[in-house]
Write a protein that holds these residues in place. Sequence first.
Motif, PDB file in Angstrom:
ATOM      1  N   PHE A 160       0.849  -1.200   0.000  1.00 54.80           N
ATOM      2  CA  PHE A 160       0.000   0.000   0.000  1.00 54.80           C
ATOM      3  C   PHE A 160       0.885   1.251   0.000  1.00 54.80           C
ATOM      4  CE2 PHE A 160      -2.784   3.304   1.459  1.00 54.80           C
ATOM      5  CZ  PHE A 160      -4.059   2.931   1.027  1.00 54.80           C
ATOM      6  N   ARG A 161       1.904   1.240   0.855  1.00 58.42           N
ATOM      7  CA  ARG A 161       2.796   2.398   0.939  1.00 58.42           C
ATOM      8  C   ARG A 161       3.580   2.592  -0.363  1.00 58.42           C
ATOM      9  NH1 ARG A 161       4.345   5.242   5.197  1.00 58.42           N
ATOM     10  NH2 ARG A 161       3.509   3.705   6.650  1.00 58.42           N
ATOM     11  N   LEU A 162       3.881   1.492  -1.034  1.00 52.80           N
ATOM     12  CA  LEU A 162       4.670   1.569  -2.261  1.00 52.80           C
ATOM     13  C   LEU A 162       3.809   1.941  -3.469  1.00 52.80           C
ATOM     14  CD1 LEU A 162       7.383   1.034  -3.753  1.00 52.80           C
ATOM     15  CD2 LEU A 162       6.602  -1.343  -4.025  1.00 52.80           C
ATOM     16  N   LEU A 163       2.681   1.264  -3.614  1.00 53.37           N
ATOM     17  CA  LEU A 163       1.876   1.406  -4.827  1.00 53.37           C
ATOM     18  C   LEU A 163       0.790   2.474  -4.737  1.00 53.37           C
ATOM     19  CD1 LEU A 163       1.447  -2.395  -5.651  1.00 53.37           C
ATOM     20  CD2 LEU A 163       3.164  -0.809  -6.546  1.00 53.37           C
ATOM     21  N   LYS A 164       0.370   2.816  -3.507  1.00 51.16           N
ATOM     22  CA  LYS A 164      -0.709   3.793  -3.360  1.00 51.16           C
ATOM     23  C   LYS A 164      -0.290   4.957  -2.476  1.00 51.16           C
ATOM     24  CE  LYS A 164      -4.467   0.521  -4.192  1.00 51.16           C
ATOM     25  NZ  LYS A 164      -5.824   0.070  -3.783  1.00 51.16           N
ATOM     26  N   ARG A 165       0.984   5.308  -2.554  1.00 44.57           N
ATOM     27  CA  ARG A 165       1.474   6.367  -1.667  1.00 44.57           C
ATOM     28  C   ARG A 165       0.793   7.710  -1.928  1.00 44.57           C
ATOM     29  NH1 ARG A 165       5.740   4.795  -4.900  1.00 44.57           N
ATOM     30  NH2 ARG A 165       6.431   6.281  -6.495  1.00 44.57           N
ATOM     31  N   GLN A 166       0.261   7.888  -3.161  1.00 46.96           N
ATOM     32  CA  GLN A 166      -0.448   9.143  -3.448  1.00 46.96           C
ATOM     33  C   GLN A 166      -1.745   9.249  -2.651  1.00 46.96           C
ATOM     34  OE1 GLN A 166      -0.164   6.615  -5.500  1.00 46.96           O
ATOM     35  NE2 GLN A 166      -2.189   6.103  -6.316  1.00 46.96           N
ATOM     36  N   GLU A 167      -2.237   8.107  -2.129  1.00 46.92           N
ATOM     37  CA  GLU A 167      -3.460   8.135  -1.321  1.00 46.92           C
ATOM     38  C   GLU A 167      -3.186   8.390   0.157  1.00 46.92           C
ATOM     39  OE1 GLU A 167      -5.966   4.753  -1.942  1.00 46.92           O
ATOM     40  OE2 GLU A 167      -5.579   4.688  -4.107  1.00 46.92           O
ATOM     41  N   LEU A 168      -1.907   8.346   0.548  1.00 48.95           N
ATOM     42  CA  LEU A 168      -1.537   8.574   1.945  1.00 48.95           C
ATOM     43  C   LEU A 168      -1.227  10.047   2.173  1.00 48.95           C
ATOM     44  CD1 LEU A 168       0.735   5.467   2.624  1.00 48.95           C
ATOM     45  CD2 LEU A 168      -1.562   5.884   3.505  1.00 48.95           C
ATOM     46  N   ALA A 169      -1.777  10.585   3.235  1.00 45.69           N
ATOM     47  CA  ALA A 169      -1.573  12.000   3.554  1.00 45.69           C
ATOM     48  C   ALA A 169      -0.259  12.208   4.298  1.00 45.69           C
ATOM     49  CB  ALA A 169      -2.739  12.513   4.403  1.00 45.69           C
ATOM     50  N   SER A 170       0.340  13.362   4.097  1.00 47.88           N
ATOM     51  CA  SER A 170       1.516  13.766   4.867  1.00 47.88           C
ATOM     52  C   SER A 170       1.010  14.537   6.083  1.00 47.88           C
ATOM     53  CB  SER A 170       2.432  14.655   4.014  1.00 47.88           C
ATOM     54  OG  SER A 170       3.525  15.120   4.778  1.00 47.88           O
ATOM     55  N   VAL A 171       1.208  13.960   7.251  1.00 49.25           N
ATOM     56  CA  VAL A 171       0.645  14.544   8.475  1.00 49.25           C
ATOM     57  C   VAL A 171       1.737  15.296   9.233  1.00 49.25           C
ATOM     58  CG1 VAL A 171      -0.552  14.049  10.633  1.00 49.25           C
ATOM     59  CG2 VAL A 171      -1.000  12.641   8.607  1.00 49.25           C
ATOM     60  N   PRO A 172       1.521  16.579   9.556  1.00 59.04           N
ATOM     61  CA  PRO A 172       2.515  17.344  10.331  1.00 59.04           C
ATOM     62  C   PRO A 172       2.800  16.684  11.681  1.00 59.04           C
ATOM     63  CG  PRO A 172       0.834  18.793   9.410  1.00 59.04           C
ATOM     64  CD  PRO A 172       0.357  17.397   9.188  1.00 59.04           C
ATOM     65  N   GLN A 173       4.007  16.865  12.168  1.00 56.83           N
ATOM     66  CA  GLN A 173       4.418  16.274  13.441  1.00 56.83           C
ATOM     67  C   GLN A 173       4.203  17.221  14.620  1.00 56.83           C
ATOM     68  OE1 GLN A 173       5.531  12.957  13.562  1.00 56.83           O
ATOM     69  NE2 GLN A 173       4.732  13.113  11.470  1.00 56.83           N
ATOM     70  N   ALA A 174       3.431  18.272  14.401  1.00 60.46           N
ATOM     71  CA  ALA A 174       3.212  19.272  15.458  1.00 60.46           C
ATOM     72  C   ALA A 174       1.729  19.374  15.777  1.00 60.46           C
ATOM     73  CB  ALA A 174       3.753  20.628  15.015  1.00 60.46           C
ATOM     74  N   ALA A 175       1.417  20.032  16.887  1.00 64.07           N
ATOM     75  CA  ALA A 175       0.035  20.239  17.302  1.00 64.07           C
ATOM     76  C   ALA A 175      -0.727  20.958  16.176  1.00 64.07           C
ATOM     77  CB  ALA A 175      -0.002  21.074  18.582  1.00 64.07           C
ATOM     78  N   PRO A 176      -2.012  20.644  15.985  1.00 65.71           N
ATOM     79  CA  PRO A 176      -2.873  19.838  16.866  1.00 65.71           C
ATOM     80  C   PRO A 176      -2.816  18.338  16.592  1.00 65.71           C
ATOM     81  CG  PRO A 176      -4.191  20.709  15.080  1.00 65.71           C
ATOM     82  CD  PRO A 176      -2.793  21.240  14.869  1.00 65.71           C
TER      83      PRO A 176
END
Length: 554
Positions: A160-176
């Motif tokens: 999933f991470r390899l083939l559908k990485r465009q479907e995974l969001a980049s989530v900030p490492q800071a609050a909230p």
Amino acid sequence: MDGQTAADPAPAFVLPSEPAFTLLDTAVRHYSANIALDFLGRRTTYAELGRLTERAAAGLQRLGVAKGVKVGLCLPNCPYFVIMYYAILKAGGTVVNFNPLYTDNEIAAQASETETSLIVSLDVVAIHAKIARLAAQGRFSRVIVCSMTAALPLVKGQLFRLLKRQELASVPQAAPYMTFETLIAGTDRLVPVHLDPAHDIAVLQSTGGTTGVPKAAMLTHTNVTANVRQVLASMAGLQQGQERFLAVLPFFHVFAMTAVMNFGLAIGAELVLLPRLDMKLMMQTLRRRRPTLLPGVPTLFTALCNAAETTPKSDLSCIKFGISGGAPIASETIDRFERLAQRPILEGYGLSETSPVVSFNLAGAIRRGSVGQAVPGTVIEIRNPDRPEEILPQGTHGEICVRGPQVMRGYYKRPAETAQVFVEGALRTGDIGYLDADGYLFIVDRIKDLILCGGYNVYPRVIEEAAYQHPAVQDAVAIGVPDEYRGQSPKLFVTLRAGASATAAEILIFLNQHLNKIECPRTVEIRDSLPKTLVGKLSKKELVAEEMKRATEA
């Protein structure tokens, strides 16, 4: 188990006073080594589920979740939904179910209505992007983000991470933002919370109510546990610790929340979780896991029958019975399923305000066309819609009203709407129906869906049932359209089965043979598809809006 009228005493029903999370706690004690969840091949035992829930609940308490704090779940069916649902309750909070397919505005409106500032989401773009936009506007003070790949089996997660990485969001490492892993990583122990099950709110469940205005039904811990106990008392022949539910109905919907997730866990069943309705995946899952129980809405059973009839070597014999709710199911669909599976469909009735189950057909005691008898502890009254203080005699059509331990406390912060929906302590459902001599409940239609033709009441469901008898018709929706002479006249919209052919004129001739002159539609329109709600039920409101616009322009 007889249906009740107002003159009858409520049937004896012993109901323990317990918080809703005890449903899971009891299952963990009795079935610790059993599989609780199967998510696309990743399995979680009851012992593991219990441990994860405890750690998540302790993490929520560190974030300030306590009695009365609302926490939103904006998730598809996945292990995180089950874990966080029970973790919120254990921490003392209130669950607010959000449909992850909602738009930004719909999510924002529900969050405002329910005063939800903390929400749990998934790191897939389709869901997270909406939550992130609202968080940037200050709508949410805390967002707990769960990892899709971590929920999958190891190889599937890597692919999933390899083939559908465009479907995974980049989530900030800071609050909230906070990851689920961070939430459960603390060493603090869960502090038990004293709850009053009869009064403390477990779930705020979104509902259109009888007026169509979105509201939040306040379901107490007692409401939730009572309805599970009522369903359990109604269903004979189940083997605790050995059943397997196909959980494709979304848990954010009250039917699946109670009749699949809570009920399934209460009997130590395995929940085979599907994050969406994908018929290819569903047929594969039927072969792989051989579920014994299949809860669904009518459109799901129609789609399943279509797939089973066209898929070589399809086998539905593992299913003990289907459980249908959410909308009336056509007799023709029941016949097709029973022919394919050699098993019955048990139809029931309920609504968000009743947690949701009110009545149910028992295996071996099914009455066709009925939604069954009242579940234990429930009183069904048929009242005059125009004079609701008047209870009507057996067999008479009227508004279905309900009393029982599963009936909500009211609508959250809407005292006026709450007062309108109760009459002498009974919940007014907005549905028209009647009880037969044996207490079986028959639904005629929704009050607001009635078609008024020259002083006569025409019920869309009667027209739709007639349409389903035509061999080419797959889905059917009847509505009232403006008519200068009669005020309204019926119009029917249909879709055709794959490979079938029929003209509107042919369907109209067929209907003339099955309906009286007042009921028969003036026009039939064949479409490639019909509008559905986000849980797959056929929807009328879009068609009504189209016809009103067309009439206005004309």
